[in-house]
Design a protein around this motif. Structure first.
Motif, PDB file in Angstrom:
ATOM      1  N   UNK A  33      -3.888 -22.035  -0.765  1.00 55.90           N
ATOM      2  CA  UNK A  33      -5.310 -22.044  -1.118  1.00 55.90           C
ATOM      3  C   UNK A  33      -6.008 -23.337  -0.730  1.00 55.90           C
ATOM      4  N   UNK A  34      -5.288 -24.258  -0.090  1.00 59.63           N
ATOM      5  CA  UNK A  34      -5.905 -25.509   0.353  1.00 59.63           C
ATOM      6  C   UNK A  34      -5.736 -25.655   1.860  1.00 59.63           C
ATOM      7  N   UNK A  86      -9.375 -27.134 -10.349  1.00 58.94           N
ATOM      8  CA  UNK A  86      -9.946 -25.802 -10.129  1.00 58.94           C
ATOM      9  C   UNK A  86      -9.658 -24.888 -11.321  1.00 58.94           C
ATOM     10  N   UNK A 141     -16.012 -24.979  -5.258  1.00 58.47           N
ATOM     11  CA  UNK A 141     -15.587 -23.792  -6.012  1.00 58.47           C
ATOM     12  C   UNK A 141     -16.801 -22.951  -6.412  1.00 58.47           C
ATOM     13  N   UNK A 165      -2.995 -19.940  -7.603  1.00 65.84           N
ATOM     14  CA  UNK A 165      -2.978 -20.964  -6.559  1.00 65.84           C
ATOM     15  C   UNK A 165      -1.563 -21.335  -6.134  1.00 65.84           C
ATOM     16  N   UNK A 182      -5.310 -18.944 -13.177  1.00 63.69           N
ATOM     17  CA  UNK A 182      -5.757 -19.594 -11.942  1.00 63.69           C
ATOM     18  C   UNK A 182      -4.647 -20.470 -11.367  1.00 63.69           C
ATOM     19  N   UNK A 233     -13.328 -13.969 -11.928  1.00 64.42           N
ATOM     20  CA  UNK A 233     -12.696 -14.905 -12.860  1.00 64.42           C
ATOM     21  C   UNK A 233     -11.815 -15.938 -12.160  1.00 64.42           C
ATOM     22  N   UNK A 234     -11.085 -15.496 -11.159  1.00 68.93           N
ATOM     23  CA  UNK A 234     -10.122 -16.365 -10.472  1.00 68.93           C
ATOM     24  C   UNK A 234     -10.809 -16.865  -9.202  1.00 68.93           C
ATOM     25  N   UNK A 235     -11.089 -18.152  -9.116  1.00 74.34           N
ATOM     26  CA  UNK A 235     -12.021 -18.650  -8.097  1.00 74.34           C
ATOM     27  C   UNK A 235     -11.731 -18.257  -6.657  1.00 74.34           C
ATOM     28  N   UNK A 274      -4.765 -31.113  -2.836  1.00 77.92           N
ATOM     29  CA  UNK A 274      -5.431 -29.934  -3.345  1.00 77.92           C
ATOM     30  C   UNK A 274      -5.324 -29.920  -4.853  1.00 77.92           C
ATOM     31  N   UNK A 275      -6.454 -29.868  -5.513  1.00 78.39           N
ATOM     32  CA  UNK A 275      -6.503 -30.140  -6.942  1.00 78.39           C
ATOM     33  C   UNK A 275      -6.393 -28.844  -7.750  1.00 78.39           C
ATOM     34  N   UNK A 276      -5.156 -28.351  -7.916  1.00 73.38           N
ATOM     35  CA  UNK A 276      -4.937 -27.102  -8.638  1.00 73.38           C
ATOM     36  C   UNK A 276      -5.522 -27.166 -10.054  1.00 73.38           C
ATOM     37  N   UNK A 320      -9.343 -25.814 -14.354  1.00 72.79           N
ATOM     38  CA  UNK A 320     -10.226 -26.235 -15.441  1.00 72.79           C
ATOM     39  C   UNK A 320     -11.615 -25.587 -15.301  1.00 72.79           C
ATOM     40  N   UNK A 321     -12.142 -25.607 -14.080  1.00 76.30           N
ATOM     41  CA  UNK A 321     -13.452 -24.986 -13.840  1.00 76.30           C
ATOM     42  C   UNK A 321     -13.383 -23.487 -14.114  1.00 76.30           C
ATOM     43  N   UNK A 322     -12.320 -22.848 -13.670  1.00 80.32           N
ATOM     44  CA  UNK A 322     -12.174 -21.404 -13.897  1.00 80.32           C
ATOM     45  C   UNK A 322     -12.150 -21.095 -15.385  1.00 80.32           C
ATOM     46  N   UNK A 335      -6.721 -30.724   1.934  1.00 80.30           N
ATOM     47  CA  UNK A 335      -6.574 -30.529   0.491  1.00 80.30           C
ATOM     48  C   UNK A 335      -7.795 -29.892  -0.144  1.00 80.30           C
ATOM     49  N   UNK A 336      -8.664 -29.291   0.684  1.00 77.76           N
ATOM     50  CA  UNK A 336      -9.863 -28.642   0.160  1.00 77.76           C
ATOM     51  C   UNK A 336      -9.588 -27.160  -0.097  1.00 77.76           C
ATOM     52  N   UNK A 383      -2.914 -10.625  -9.054  1.00 78.53           N
ATOM     53  CA  UNK A 383      -3.830 -11.233 -10.027  1.00 78.53           C
ATOM     54  C   UNK A 383      -4.573 -10.171 -10.834  1.00 78.53           C
TER      55      UNK A 383
END
Lengths: 164, 164, 164, 164, 164, 164
Positions: free
Chosen positions: D6-7, C57, F60, C129, C125, D72-74, C52-54, C59-61, D11-12, D113
């Motif tokens: 959150x995954x 995500x 996302x 997570x 973010x 803001x927070x995905x 899971x790529x904290x 970075x996108x946020x 890992x999604x 949050x």
């Protein structure tokens, strides 16, 4: 000549093509009023000093709303605003508050809607903050006072216009 | 008693605590007007049939704006609306259009601001779509007509209230 | 000289008038940190590979938040950004992650707030997570590192500035 | 046990399923600081009285931002907040301002949050309004102080936690 | 050469730097379809005249969505659009509606995503308004037809492209 | 019986009144596809591992878009979602990617539009991130697969429906 420019020949709405218009400085000034009970007006006026700054919050709400104009008004172009200023004045005789907004941009289309949206949301915010004590407040005479710049040039409201 | 509830004892703004209020059905009805030249009103009325549906677009803008109320009005609670209805009627004698909005929710706080915001943005949208032919249009008498539900119960505007 | 430019002479907030400023390239670089338990940091680092790529995500946020800056910061001008880049690095000794954001525009005002907003939301973010395993994480030292362009020219943080 | 919720197993990222959680009262309290030059702090403090209300505007920005948290927070759930309160206090010795935010909801998930986002945007707004005189200001120690309600129950920061 | 430009050399997403690109006129045209039961199509067609203007509302939704593109698509640059036009045509043989969107800007990057977003949201709005009678409707063949302007110049879909 | 419920008897659009509907668990599942060149698909698949995670970012974007549905679709009710999950699968034979979205809420109205919006924006994001190498990509067969809960109960797409 007197056509509604937001529609094409088939009567279908579109966002008007301003691609070929030059960028120029544009200004718009709008005004509006909120009428209330005398007691409510004195609460607001005192609040500025020690009990809660209704007008300071309404000013921020109006400035922030001007930046949301193109989200609210369906056919408005998104415009990067370069200046927004909102001032209030109280009329204790007519127990109402007057709001005046000035908006500027350097762009391809005017900022009349941004000025009117700011004025309106500032007045709605006053309503919100005082509605616990005065649900009967009325927003009055939201109108454009003046615009400058762009193809249609300078426009100014005459005192004989259909205002209040 | 007559305090502005959006401020605490120090005069600092806050979003009022409604956590302990029960969920109940709440309704608010608002109205507002836009006055214009007789010619502009006839363009709008004809448009509904064949030249561009100003009022249909204004209605959508108002409904969408009601959903944005808590983004626009700083201390409004976000509320999941359960009904929004906007109707227009033309007065050819006073050459103006009246807008009436009804909003409902099942929630912990009222929907007066949602109704007023919808009415205002609907009227601003009419202004936007017709400003190419009539910059002098004026938004008038935006006000709450009635609210139901919640702690403060039923409220209805009296004809002697400080309206236009 | 040392006045707060977001207020006029009456102390009323406004969106500063930048209408007459020339468009120029502007850059801002901000940084910030989030400190956490060693175990949390290893979960994040492993996640990038298979669980899971904290940071991806976050970075996108952060990038998306930079585009919302003028909605969040009341007196910020809306600015069409031309570049946003966010990078993270892990410090296993201090068990914290560093976030650096670079933002550019060609406009009439600077992008410091856009860079700081991106950094902050990226860090928030990460908190979101990982909060199920580590509620005690702390965001630290969010600050401007450098800005270029515009009237005030080049500014760079000195190591003796009031940072952490 | 220590998984990042959150995954999913692959890992999604997903928005965690809270459909079966009961609605309950939830509270979160966050804090954060902004450190500045002594001169800047005195400008802010004086401004509250006669030269422009930096903290009043920062408070509004923070409250409005709390309502935007799920934008803001995905992976945050949208939550209808029932209370937001922000208070500031100045420390003239360390020349910094402390911001404390309390948020409440009656819902299926917590408001940590929302509290952290409000604190952060309030501090960013102070930065924005004072950056003309002090670009070196630093946001410090944004962290959760306490949460109540929900499955994970009561959590409180210990003085030995990894804060500043 | 064939790299995905939204990632840097480390595979990290960024908003591509367009700071040094000149402003130029850019146009994009997209199309898309929604297929439905014959009965649903006749309801829509009749509605335009007397029972509720599905396509008029879908057009407004699409235009408004084009202005939200950079909020929806993570790495899109915010662009001040100068023109948006959406047209629909009904195919009674294939019982589907075709939507074509044209978007223009004078900017540093193209408007393909704005055109595709407008088309998609217009079609989703048709789905929403008719789903009570036809949940099986399908959105088909949303694609770019043509783009002009910018570094990559003119691009036009060939009839042998991988469309429906 | 077969009326379009988003219009009243006068053919005027409204947000349907769901005030008296009970809150219940509602689920919707949607799907959609994006077809591309074989080379583009292999870039995406490789990217997940080392060159930039197109699908992670699209996921996302889709989740965040589901939360914006009521802002995009004019007559949608705002709904506090309780779960959003998006999964992708690649079909190398047809060189396309399939996107499936599941959305849940406990509310007074369904989440079909939220699921369809998430799927669509996820696919648009894939288009955006790959358009530098493949402008001809096509979004196909965006459709509802299943819904559960609420007055209209369970609905499932039959293989003979008007899909691709």
């Amino acid at each position: 000549m007197t056509a509604l420019t937001h529609f094409n020949d088939q009567g279908e709405a579109h966002m008007v093509d301003v691609s070929s218009k030059p960028q120029s400085l544009r200004t718009a000034i709008s005004e509006g009023f909120i009428t209330m009970q005398a007691h409510t007006l004195s609460l607001i006026e005192n609040g500025g000093h020690k009990k809660g700054d209704v007008l300071g919050i309404a000013r921020i709400a109006g400035i922030m709303a001007s930046k949301k104009t193109s989200e609210l008004i369906p056919l408005c172009h998104p415009i990067p605003l370069t200046h927004v200023e909102i001032s209030f004045s109280a009329d204790f005789h007519l127990h109402r508050i007057r709001c005046i907004t000035t908006v500027k941009t350097t762009g391809q289309t005017g900022v009349e809607m941004e000025a009117l949206t700011a004025t309106t949301v500032a007045l709605l915010t006053i309503y919100d903050m005082c509605k616990a004590v005065d649900k009967g407040m009325v927003i009055q005479a939201v109108q454009l006072l003046e615009k400058q710049g762009g193809q249609s040039g300078h426009w100014q409201r005459h005192s004989t216009d259909n205002s209040q």
